[in-house]
Design an enzyme around this catalytic site. Structure first.
Site, PDB file in Angstrom:
ATOM      1  N   GLY A   1       0.553  -0.768   0.145  1.00 35.03           N
ATOM      2  CA  GLY A   1       0.092   0.132  -0.062  1.00 35.03           C
ATOM      3  C   GLY A   1       0.985   1.090  -0.016  1.00 35.03           C
ATOM      4  N   CYS A   2       2.059   1.038   0.672  1.00 35.52           N
ATOM      5  CA  CYS A   2       2.357   2.231   1.310  1.00 35.52           C
ATOM      6  C   CYS A   2       3.132   2.619  -0.444  1.00 35.52           C
ATOM      7  CB  CYS A   2       3.676   2.305   1.838  1.00 35.52           C
ATOM      8  SG  CYS A   2       2.806   2.146   3.885  1.00 35.52           S
ATOM      9  N   THR A   3       3.950   1.999  -0.810  1.00 34.34           N
ATOM     10  CA  THR A   3       4.596   1.798  -2.520  1.00 34.34           C
ATOM     11  C   THR A   3       3.684   2.215  -3.711  1.00 34.34           C
ATOM     12  OG1 THR A   3       5.342   0.180  -2.026  1.00 34.34           O
ATOM     13  CG2 THR A   3       5.925   0.517  -4.273  1.00 34.34           C
TER      14      THR A   3
ATOM     15  N   ALA B   1       3.189   5.953  -2.898  1.00 30.42           N
ATOM     16  CA  ALA B   1       4.017   6.679  -2.897  1.00 30.42           C
ATOM     17  C   ALA B   1       4.282   7.001  -4.522  1.00 30.42           C
ATOM     18  CB  ALA B   1       5.318   5.771  -2.118  1.00 30.42           C
TER      19      ALA B   1
END
Length: 156
Positions: free
Chosen positions: A45-47, A50
């Protein structure tokens, strides 16, 4: 957990970036900056979140907005994350989660039946005077950039 709101003065902070250099919020005085808090570098999710910001950096710059991503990861991990995903903005390390707490994004979470303390995925648009202009707390990782850009267009 009690996140800061629009109209609040953003807490001043100094944190190491992905290269170990200190970055201060006051370095951005006179500019708008999107400070986005995310749980963990190099996770799915964070990738996605970003990379969405990375791919829309030209639009954000046109709107006069710089981007700072904050997590509790060590600078070395942030460096690997930035290199692997070719990120074109600064990542900051808040290992002791002091800045997360100042912004009110550190608190109880639950995942797969376990409860723990961690970062809640919230972003703050800070204006040129250091005041919180808008809080983004209702988005998916895949549309975070769209939610931010749409708000910027509506309030241009």
């Amino acid at each position: 957990m009690n996140p800061l709101k629009a109209g609040d003065i953003a807490p001043k902070f100094s944190l190491p970036d992905q290269d170990g250099e200190q970055v201060n919020l006051t370095d951005f005085q006179g500019q708008r900056v999107l400070v986005y808090f995310y749980p963990k570098a190099m996770t799915p999710g964070c990738t996605v979140q970003a990379c969405g910001l990375r791919d829309n950096m030209d639009e954000l710059k046109k709107a006069g907005v710089d981007v700072l991503g904050i997590s509790t990861d060590k600078p070395e991990k942030l460096s690997r994350f930035a290199e692997k995903e070719l990120l074109n903005f600064t990542l900051l390390s808040d290992e002791d989660h002091q800045v997360c707490e100042q912004f009110g994004v550190w608190g109880e979470k639950s995942f797969m039946g376990k409860t723990y303390d961690g970062i809640h995925r919230i972003s703050f648009l800070i204006d040129a005077d250091g005041k919180i202009e808008h809080v983004f707390d209702d988005f998916k990782t895949s549309n975070h950039h769209d939610v931010v850009l749409n708000w910027l267009k509506e309030h241009a």
